[in-house]
Write a protein that holds these residues in place. Structure first.
Motif, PDB file in Angstrom:
ATOM      1  N   PRO A   4       0.842  -1.201   0.000  1.00 28.68           N
ATOM      2  CA  PRO A   4       0.000   0.000   0.000  1.00 28.68           C
ATOM      3  C   PRO A   4       0.876   1.251   0.000  1.00 28.68           C
ATOM      4  O   PRO A   4       1.693   1.446   0.889  1.00 28.68           O
ATOM      5  N   PRO A   6       0.567   4.466   0.694  1.00 31.26           N
ATOM      6  CA  PRO A   6       0.687   5.485   1.747  1.00 31.26           C
ATOM      7  C   PRO A   6       1.655   5.125   2.856  1.00 31.26           C
ATOM      8  O   PRO A   6       2.044   6.009   3.613  1.00 31.26           O
ATOM      9  N   VAL A   7       2.087   3.852   2.971  1.00 32.42           N
ATOM     10  CA  VAL A   7       3.043   3.554   4.038  1.00 32.42           C
ATOM     11  C   VAL A   7       4.341   4.338   3.860  1.00 32.42           C
ATOM     12  O   VAL A   7       5.010   4.652   4.838  1.00 32.42           O
ATOM     13  N   ALA A  10       3.285   7.322   5.683  1.00 38.82           N
ATOM     14  CA  ALA A  10       2.814   7.099   7.051  1.00 38.82           C
ATOM     15  C   ALA A  10       3.944   6.663   7.974  1.00 38.82           C
ATOM     16  O   ALA A  10       4.006   7.119   9.112  1.00 38.82           O
ATOM     17  N   LEU A  13       6.192   9.630   8.937  1.00 40.47           N
ATOM     18  CA  LEU A  13       5.399  10.647   9.638  1.00 40.47           C
ATOM     19  C   LEU A  13       5.052  10.164  11.042  1.00 40.47           C
ATOM     20  O   LEU A  13       5.214  10.910  12.024  1.00 40.47           O
ATOM     21  N   ALA A  14       4.579   8.917  11.157  1.00 35.78           N
ATOM     22  CA  ALA A  14       4.206   8.399  12.475  1.00 35.78           C
ATOM     23  C   ALA A  14       5.427   8.321  13.377  1.00 35.78           C
ATOM     24  O   ALA A  14       5.372   8.705  14.553  1.00 35.78           O
ATOM     25  N   PHE A  17       6.472  11.732  14.774  1.00 34.60           N
ATOM     26  CA  PHE A  17       5.701  12.283  15.887  1.00 34.60           C
ATOM     27  C   PHE A  17       5.806  11.424  17.138  1.00 34.60           C
ATOM     28  O   PHE A  17       5.466  11.863  18.216  1.00 34.60           O
ATOM     29  N   LEU A  18       6.274  10.194  16.964  1.00 34.87           N
ATOM     30  CA  LEU A  18       6.453   9.320  18.124  1.00 34.87           C
ATOM     31  C   LEU A  18       7.734   9.689  18.877  1.00 34.87           C
ATOM     32  O   LEU A  18       7.778   9.660  20.103  1.00 34.87           O
ATOM     33  N   PRO A  20       9.610  12.473  19.668  1.00 36.20           N
ATOM     34  CA  PRO A  20       9.765  13.458  20.747  1.00 36.20           C
ATOM     35  C   PRO A  20       9.146  12.998  22.056  1.00 36.20           C
ATOM     36  O   PRO A  20       9.487  13.502  23.111  1.00 36.20           O
ATOM     37  N   TYR A  55      -3.157   4.612  -6.089  1.00 35.68           N
ATOM     38  CA  TYR A  55      -3.796   4.349  -4.807  1.00 35.68           C
ATOM     39  C   TYR A  55      -4.741   5.495  -4.506  1.00 35.68           C
ATOM     40  O   TYR A  55      -4.330   6.648  -4.484  1.00 35.68           O
ATOM     41  N   ILE A  57      -6.795   7.413  -1.905  1.00 34.76           N
ATOM     42  CA  ILE A  57      -6.831   7.528  -0.449  1.00 34.76           C
ATOM     43  C   ILE A  57      -8.276   7.615   0.016  1.00 34.76           C
ATOM     44  O   ILE A  57      -9.085   8.359  -0.548  1.00 34.76           O
ATOM     45  N   GLY A  58      -8.613   6.838   1.040  1.00 34.83           N
ATOM     46  CA  GLY A  58      -9.951   6.870   1.622  1.00 34.83           C
ATOM     47  C   GLY A  58     -11.032   6.392   0.678  1.00 34.83           C
ATOM     48  O   GLY A  58     -12.192   6.771   0.835  1.00 34.83           O
ATOM     49  N   LYS A  59     -10.676   5.594  -0.297  1.00 37.63           N
ATOM     50  CA  LYS A  59     -11.629   5.019  -1.256  1.00 37.63           C
ATOM     51  C   LYS A  59     -12.344   6.075  -2.098  1.00 37.63           C
ATOM     52  O   LYS A  59     -13.368   5.794  -2.705  1.00 37.63           O
TER      53      LYS A  59
END
Lengths: 504, 149
Positions: A4, A6-7, A10, A13-14, A17-18, A20, A55, A57-59
């Motif tokens: 997929p 968007p990984v 994602a 990005l994830a 933010f994790l 800090p 892809y 996004i969000g169908k």
């Protein structure tokens, strides 16, 4: 599609933010997590070679929703970003121990990677702008990461010029939307094909060229780069020079010109002139520098000129309806040089970081005789220099050879002569680095400098091996057909992009 | 930078609660009424702006939970990506509204699937980061003042 798309956005990005939230004590854990993120991105990017897909996004179907597009060009640039990001992240693990707030650095670094991956994958021009801003904002902060006088001044200059570039791009997107009523690149391309270019769209194209040209630091727009690259921490210089100016500048420019607006003779000549200006001016300015990173920064301008020259030559030949094989060859040369330059220039900046960490200076005149004290750094630097100059078995030779062949086949002998001439200038500047840093007398105060081992060394060795082996990508037909040829085909297909995307 | 009179200080510390409540309302009802995560987050941040104005620089320097706000900032963004990734896991597509089948009935408080959760995440992110932006602006002062502190 097994992966997929968007990984790619994602994961960094994830993680960004994790990190800090780990706080001050979890610095080592944060470093490990960040490295895992970049390495997993590298594995995923390798898995994407030779694949293509859209892809939604969000169908939400296009043109209502946002889509991500993976094609040959995207997967090539994605691979380049992932390779350089993984190596540089590994290098940062050791190098950034000098600075405080390492978790914040890692977080910003991953934000920048997320932005670049987004730019490369986005099939929607406004999202391209959003990701461009994410990557740029993270890089403004990273350039000023040292928080010294010089760093902040460079960062401010970069911020101002970078924001001007973004504004140009935003205005261009606004004008395109006003004239075509679409933001999806495939639909914009269709609208332009059916109605033709009007004055507004032509102006938008000009704005795009200026905006992306500023991001790519082509010569009339290069003022931010020679300050930003030396002031940033060495791994960030490697990222900026290695991939940021390419994914935000050259990739976006090529995508917009080839696939959205379509090739034209004027744009082709414009890019050829900009490319040659960058090559020559960058090389001349680099020779006179005495700061090792500043020299490499000017050399980046010169090298980005090669890439743009190759692409511009391709546009011009396509627009002239010349032999399509010539155009393919020119674009192949440009894109292969893009990948090569990403690897050897990031390696050069990493070696400069290693030198600076060991000696505490960037001035060529204060160094000398370091070949004995820093043997691995010396080897890595020599290999990267040989690559950038274009000495046969190393990677840079092949891409320059292809560019020269393309120029000669198309009967532009003077372009071929300029390419060879600038290579000679490049030889002079890197011989200067070899002479003043590694050869000659070892100064008194540097008698007992030590090479930094560990992760920094691993990162440099990894990129050194790549420099030697990159030639295989173009020499082995299987690798060429799976990595480079699809990327070239995306650009030579030009406006067929819209049909390919909407049919997928 | 001693702040304003006691009347302003007292009133603004009362009003702060109402503003925060209003911000939370805007965030939670974002999928039903005008507003949403961004607007509500701005209102949340503005409650602290009011306090900064009323109580002055001393208060700003001493009494703000900065590291907590910074963590909330990251948490908001992380939650937003988490919701998108949950869509990938449960709905099969990134950002898929996987709760829509179950909680998608219009005109209910719990409707629109994952949208309220996204609104909460955005509200947290915008509120915290706008607060940090305003804080960063307010710690700038003249060079002479810096020495006196």
């Amino acid at each position: 599609m097994s992966i997929p798309l968007p990984v790619f956005i994602a994961i960094p990005l994830a993680t960004a933010f994790l990190l800090p939230m780990f706080g001050k004590r979890g610095k080592d854990a944060a470093t490990i997590v960040a490295n895992l993120a970049t390495i997993s991105l590298l594995i995923l990017a390798i898995g994407c070679i030779g694949k293509s897909g859209v892809y939604e996004i969000g169908k939400w179907p296009i043109p209502l929703g946002i889509n991500l597009v993976l094609d040959g060009l995207s997967s090539l640039v994605l691979l380049v970003i992932s390779v350089v990001a993984a190596a540089v992240m590994l290098f940062s693990a050791g190098y950034m121990e000098q600075y405080t707030a390492k978790a914040k650095y890692l977080s910003l670094f991953l934000l920048m990677v997320a932005g670049m991956n987004g730019v490369v994958l986005s099939g929607d021009i406004f999202n391209l702008f959003v990701f461009l801003e994410i990557a740029s904002l993270a890089s403004y902060a990273l350039v000023g990461f040292g928080c010294g006088h010089e760093e902040l001044e460079a960062s401010f200059k970069y911020t101002v010029l970078g924001t001007i570039a973004s504004i140009f791009v935003l205005f261009a997107i606004g004008m395109v939307y006003g004239n075509t009523g679409a933001l999806n690149m495939a639909y914009i391309s269709k609208a332009i094909q059916s109605s033709g270019l009007n004055a507004g769209l032509s102006f938008a194209l000009a704005l795009f060229i200026v905006g992306f040209g500023l991001k790519a630091a082509l010569v009339p727009f290069h003022a931010w780069l020679p300050d930003a690259h030396p002031s940033a921490p060495a791994p960030i210089s490697a990222m900026l020079s290695g991939v940021l100016i390419k994914s935000l500048g050259v990739y976006a420019l090529a995508r917009v010109v080839f696939n959205v607006f379509g090739v034209s003779l004027e744009v082709g000549w414009l890019l050829i002139v900009l490319g040659i200006l960058s090559m020559v001016a960058g090389a001349f300015l680099a020779i006179g520098q005495w700061d090792i990173k500043r020299l490499m920064a000017y050399s980046s301008i010169s090298q980005i000129g090669y890439v743009v020259l190759g692409i511009g030559l391709g546009i011009m030949l396509l627009a002239r309806d010349a032999n399509p094989a010539w155009a393919s060859l020119a674009i192949l040369g440009g894109l292969f040089h893009l990948a090569n330059h990403a690897v050897y220039k990031s390696l050069l900046f990493l070696t400069s970081g290693s030198i600076e960490m060991a000696t505490g200076t960037r001035q060529l005149k204060e160094m000398g005789g370091l070949a004995r004290r820093l043997p691995f750094t010396r080897t890595a630097n020599a290999v990267a220099s040989a690559s950038i100059v274009g000495i046969p078995p190393f990677s840079g030779f092949w891409s320059k050879l292809i560019l020269v062949m393309a120029a000669v086949q198309a009967h532009y002998y003077w372009i071929a002569a300029i390419i060879v001439f600038v290579s000679l200038c490049t030889l002079i500047m890197y011989l200067k680095v070899q002479r003043y840093v590694f050869l000659g007398e070892l100064p008194e105060n540097l008698q007992d400098v030590e090479e930094n081992g560990g992760s920094m060394l691993v990162a440099m060795i990894f990129l050194t091996c790549l420099c030697v082996l990159m030639g295989l990508i173009v020499l082995v037909p299987g690798m060429r057909n799976s990595i480079l040829e699809p990327a070239v085909r995306v650009l030579t297909d030009g406006l067929k992009y819209s049909d390919i995307v909407t049919a997928m | 930078m001693k702040g304003m009179t006691i009347i302003v200080k007292t009133i603004s510390s009362w009003v702060k609660v109402l503003i925060i409540l209003f911000g939370i309302y805007i965030i939670l009802f974002g999928h039903l009424t005008p507003g949403g995560g961004f607007a509500g987050g701005v209102i949340l941040a503005s409650s602290y702006v009011l306090l900064m104005l009323a109580f002055g620089g001393e208060f700003v320097k001493k009494d703000l939970p900065l590291s907590l706000v910074s963590k909330l900032d990251c948490l908001g963004a992380f939650m937003f990506i988490l919701i998108a990734l949950l869509g990938l896991v449960f709905g099969g597509v990134f950002f898929a509204n996987f709760l829509f089948e179950k909680y998608g009935q219009p005109l209910h408080l719990l409707s629109a699937g994952t949208i309220p959760f996204s609104n909460i995440a955005i509200g947290l992110k915008v509120g915290a980061s706008l607060f940090l932006v305003i804080y960063s602006l307010s710690i700038c002062c003249k060079a002479g003042e810096l020495d006196s502190h």
